[in-house]
Design an enzyme around this catalytic site. Structure first.
Site: not given
Ligand code: G3P
Length: 232
Positions: A100
């Protein structure tokens, strides 16, 4: 929120069904969802890893032992050389590791090199269709648009998915769209309707749409009718 019905004519049909990745670094959650047969892959990020309070590489190895699918592990460096060094090291852990990389100029340069080396990449923190186009042109295996974080700032995250899917379809890019920053079951439903390749889902959200109160109520009433008939 984008209308579900009025945009149906624009929907893009992908080759396979929507894949579910689990967006977590928690081993118990991964085991539980995997036992349901609902985990096609796993995505982690530095915040999710930090929450577990365990060594990064140990967590990644543990996940690779449970799930036979793409496992995203994120680099921390912000410069190309640093990213490449981390990426090559992480890629050696397991054949399923996907690197990533943040959507920056250096991230794009690193993606291009890794793609030429045959290392799978997931360009993350994507918030615009042109960023997604750049990632695809750099040879990214996956792109991760963060829809929940767009919704948080009053911009419809699903519109971004619709635009990326359309662009990739127009030019037949093979980069797969991972709908990320999923916050609720409707995000998953709309991902499927738009023909995204993958939704990476927090365990709490997966649990929400696995059940329905009317299913539970129906089971109760079937059982109760059954038991009544036995006592007659
Ligand atoms: O994996 C990255 C992403 O899904 C993060 O989600 O909820 O922290 O915006 P969030």
């Amino acid at each position: 929120m984008m209308g579900l019905i009025c945009n149906i004519e624009h929907f893009h049909k992908r080759s396979g069904p929507l894949k579910f990745f689990l967006d977590t670094a928690n081993i118990d959650e991964i085991r539980e969802a995997y036992s349901m047969g609902m985990v096609d892959g796993v995505t982690t990020n530095p915040s999710l890893i930090a929450k577990e309070g365990r060594d990064f590489e140990t967590i990644i190895r543990d996940i690779c032992e449970i799930v036979d699918g793409p496992i995203s592990a994120e680099v921390i460096s912000l410069d190309v050389e640093g990213m490449l060094k981390e990426a090559r090291h992480l890629a050696e852990i397991h054949r399923n590791i996907v690197i990533k990389v943040p959507m920056t100029v250096d991230g794009i340069k690193a993606t291009r090199v890794l793609s030429q080396e045959g290392i799978d990449t997931n360009v993350t923190l994507v918030f615009s269709p042109l960023q997604a186009l750049m990632a695809a042109k750099a040879g990214a295996t996956y792109v991760s648009p963060f829809i929940g974080r767009l919704d948080d700032v009053s911009q419809d995250g699903m519109v971004l998915i619709e635009q990326i899917v359309q662009i990739y379809q127009n030019y037949t890019f093979h980069t797969q769209v991972i709908v990320a920053s999923v916050r609720n079951p409707l995000h998953v439903l709309e991902s499927a309707l738009l023909g995204a390749d993958i939704a990476t889902i927090p365990f709490s959200v997966l649990a929400k749409f696995a059940s329905h109160p009317l299913t539970d109520k129906g089971i109760q009433s079937f059982l109760s009718d059954w038991n009544k008939s036995k006592t007659c």
